[in-house]
Design a protein around this motif. Structure first.
Motif, PDB file in Angstrom:
ATOM      1  N   CYS A  45       0.835  -1.199   0.000  1.00 33.72           N
ATOM      2  CA  CYS A  45       0.000   0.000   0.000  1.00 33.72           C
ATOM      3  C   CYS A  45       0.870   1.248   0.000  1.00 33.72           C
ATOM      4  N   GLY A  46       0.323   2.334  -0.544  1.00 33.29           N
ATOM      5  CA  GLY A  46       0.990   3.614  -0.559  1.00 33.29           C
ATOM      6  C   GLY A  46       0.375   4.587   0.428  1.00 33.29           C
ATOM      7  N   HIS A  47      -0.003   5.767  -0.080  1.00 35.77           N
ATOM      8  CA  HIS A  47      -0.390   6.883   0.784  1.00 35.77           C
ATOM      9  C   HIS A  47      -1.885   6.951   1.077  1.00 35.77           C
ATOM     10  N   VAL A  48      -2.704   6.263   0.290  1.00 33.28           N
ATOM     11  CA  VAL A  48      -4.159   6.427   0.409  1.00 33.28           C
ATOM     12  C   VAL A  48      -4.811   5.062   0.616  1.00 33.28           C
ATOM     13  N   ALA A  49      -4.601   4.484   1.770  1.00 37.40           N
ATOM     14  CA  ALA A  49      -5.085   3.127   2.034  1.00 37.40           C
ATOM     15  C   ALA A  49      -6.593   3.015   1.876  1.00 37.40           C
ATOM     16  N   GLN A  50      -7.341   4.079   2.199  1.00 37.97           N
ATOM     17  CA  GLN A  50      -8.801   4.007   2.087  1.00 37.97           C
ATOM     18  C   GLN A  50      -9.244   3.860   0.643  1.00 37.97           C
ATOM     19  N   MET A  51      -8.386   4.230  -0.320  1.00 34.00           N
ATOM     20  CA  MET A  51      -8.700   4.073  -1.722  1.00 34.00           C
ATOM     21  C   MET A  51      -8.070   2.813  -2.305  1.00 34.00           C
ATOM     22  N   GLU A  52      -6.882   2.466  -1.828  1.00 35.81           N
ATOM     23  CA  GLU A  52      -6.176   1.291  -2.334  1.00 35.81           C
ATOM     24  C   GLU A  52      -6.744  -0.002  -1.756  1.00 35.81           C
ATOM     25  N   HIS A  53      -7.065   0.010  -0.463  1.00 42.56           N
ATOM     26  CA  HIS A  53      -7.545  -1.198   0.221  1.00 42.56           C
ATOM     27  C   HIS A  53      -8.694  -0.845   1.164  1.00 42.56           C
ATOM     28  N   PRO A  54      -9.817  -0.379   0.616  1.00 41.58           N
ATOM     29  CA  PRO A  54     -10.921   0.068   1.478  1.00 41.58           C
ATOM     30  C   PRO A  54     -11.508  -1.035   2.346  1.00 41.58           C
ATOM     31  N   VAL A  55     -11.543  -2.261   1.838  1.00 41.88           N
ATOM     32  CA  VAL A  55     -12.114  -3.354   2.631  1.00 41.88           C
ATOM     33  C   VAL A  55     -11.272  -3.592   3.884  1.00 41.88           C
ATOM     34  N   ARG A  56      -9.975  -3.604   3.729  1.00 44.31           N
ATOM     35  CA  ARG A  56      -9.101  -3.850   4.874  1.00 44.31           C
ATOM     36  C   ARG A  56      -9.167  -2.703   5.876  1.00 44.31           C
ATOM     37  N   VAL A  57      -9.272  -1.466   5.398  1.00 48.58           N
ATOM     38  CA  VAL A  57      -9.421  -0.329   6.311  1.00 48.58           C
ATOM     39  C   VAL A  57     -10.737  -0.460   7.072  1.00 48.58           C
ATOM     40  N   ALA A  58     -11.804  -0.816   6.370  1.00 46.81           N
ATOM     41  CA  ALA A  58     -13.099  -0.980   7.034  1.00 46.81           C
ATOM     42  C   ALA A  58     -13.043  -2.080   8.087  1.00 46.81           C
ATOM     43  N   GLN A  59     -12.384  -3.172   7.781  1.00 52.40           N
ATOM     44  CA  GLN A  59     -12.253  -4.266   8.756  1.00 52.40           C
ATOM     45  C   GLN A  59     -11.538  -3.811  10.019  1.00 52.40           C
ATOM     46  N   GLU A  60     -10.457  -3.084   9.824  1.00 49.58           N
ATOM     47  CA  GLU A  60      -9.692  -2.631  10.986  1.00 49.58           C
ATOM     48  C   GLU A  60     -10.482  -1.613  11.797  1.00 49.58           C
ATOM     49  N   PHE A  61     -11.238  -0.765  11.122  1.00 46.03           N
ATOM     50  CA  PHE A  61     -12.074   0.196  11.852  1.00 46.03           C
ATOM     51  C   PHE A  61     -13.158  -0.506  12.642  1.00 46.03           C
ATOM     52  N   LEU A  62     -13.802  -1.493  12.048  1.00 46.22           N
ATOM     53  CA  LEU A  62     -14.849  -2.228  12.775  1.00 46.22           C
ATOM     54  C   LEU A  62     -14.275  -2.939  13.983  1.00 46.22           C
ATOM     55  N   ALA A  63     -13.043  -3.390  13.884  1.00 44.14           N
ATOM     56  CA  ALA A  63     -12.400  -3.999  15.058  1.00 44.14           C
ATOM     57  C   ALA A  63     -12.190  -2.951  16.155  1.00 44.14           C
ATOM     58  N   LEU A  64     -11.917  -1.712  15.755  1.00 43.52           N
ATOM     59  CA  LEU A  64     -11.710  -0.642  16.726  1.00 43.52           C
ATOM     60  C   LEU A  64     -12.996  -0.339  17.493  1.00 43.52           C
ATOM     61  N   VAL A  65     -14.123  -0.328  16.797  1.00 42.80           N
ATOM     62  CA  VAL A  65     -15.389   0.070  17.422  1.00 42.80           C
ATOM     63  C   VAL A  65     -16.126  -1.124  18.028  1.00 42.80           C
TER      64      VAL A  65
END
Length: 309
Positions: free
Chosen positions: A289-309
């Motif tokens: 991944c580079g600088h914009v993970a929410q655009m490059e790997h949105p599913v993985r970012v969403a997974q990690e956020f759901l784990a946070l909440v």
């Protein structure tokens, strides 16, 4: 490692690129911001703050993934996207922070509580300061490659990024960019921001080129970009007690840090320092991944956020 809890709760992205969500101008005192909305009204609110030169559409895929559980708000920062420039012409980091605080107050009043705050790059720096000075407005904080100060450029840093911070040089760089077609300029930005720009769908490139053509016709196009960059650079040159690193230590919201190993703009070498600065924060580094993970790997970012909440 990706959270199994988050994976179980996620929908799948459609095969075709998700279209941009609709938005409207939201009045916030003396200023207005264009804000895109997606999600479930009445749910916990989430606010998404884009990076330098970006727009609310940088969050489209992530907002789509989270819309069943959250009420998403994605603003265009002043002078970017469809938002007008700030009335004062002030593009300092403090001015962007003020705009986001006003939006969060508006959202919190409507929702009856604090928000899940996301920030990428410049938006990450803004969100860090917001969480430090207004903890009452922030339920959780998710920072994706936040533009925290690195005063010593690392080996391999593109020299153009340093030159852009010097008044006068920015004019030359901006003028040179006008010699590129919109598609060429978009491709150059993708190569800087993505680990693998070949993965960007052709439809997304066409949308970005069309939006760039529109913005090039705005009289404040150059000013918003270059003044915001210089404002960010100036925020790095303050006394230690006012620095973003010091303010990071004041963050009390549960915090997720996401970095790309191949980030060419905000080096992943400072990721561990950011984790150490923000009390109790969790750090995830995406290797591909580079600088914009929410655009490059949105599913993985969403997974990690759901784990946070």
């Amino acid at each position: 490692m990706t959270s199994e809890v988050g994976a179980r709760e996620l929908r799948q992205l459609p095969a075709a690129p998700v279209p941009a969500f609709p938005g409207e101008q939201v009045g916030l005192g003396r200023r207005t911001l264009f804000v895109r909305r997606a999600g479930r009204p009445g749910a916990q609110p989430a606010v998404f703050v884009h990076g330098l030169g970006g727009a609310s559409t940088n969050w489209t895929d992530l907002m789509w993934l989270l819309q069943d559980r959250f009420d998403g708000w994605a603003p265009d920062l002043p002078g970017f996207g469809h938002s007008d420039p700030p009335p004062s012409g002030d593009y300092s980091l403090a001015s962007h922070v003020h705009a986001v605080v006003r939006l969060l107050e508006h959202v919190a009043d409507a929702a009856g509580g604090p928000v899940h705050l996301f920030g990428n790059s410049l938006g990450g720096a803004v969100s860090t300061r917001v969480a430090a000075i207004r903890p009452d407005l922030v339920r959780t904080l998710t920072l994706i490659s936040p533009a925290l100060p690195v005063l010593r450029p690392r080996r391999g840093t593109d020299p153009r990024l340093i030159l852009l911070m010097v008044p006068g040089v920015s004019r030359l760089v901006t003028r040179a960019s006008y010699n590129q077609s919109a598609r060429e300029r978009v491709q150059a930005v993708l190569e800087l921001c993505y680990a693998d720009p070949t993965l960007v769908p052709a439809e997304r490139i066409a949308e970005a080129a069309q939006e760039l053509e529109r913005r090039r016709g705005l009289e404040w196009f150059d000013t918003a970009l270059m003044a915001s960059l210089r404002g960010l650079a100036r925020s790095y040159l303050v006394r230690p007690s006012d620095s973003l690193w010091t303010q990071a230590t004041l963050v009390t919201a549960p915090t997720l840090l996401v970095w790309g190993r191949h980030d060419r703009l905000v080096s992943a070498t400072i990721a561990s320092r950011a984790q150490a600065a923000i009390p109790g924060s969790r750090l995830v580094i995406f290797e591909d991944c580079g600088h914009v993970a929410q655009m490059e790997h949105p599913v993985r970012v969403a997974q990690e956020f759901l784990a946070l909440v």
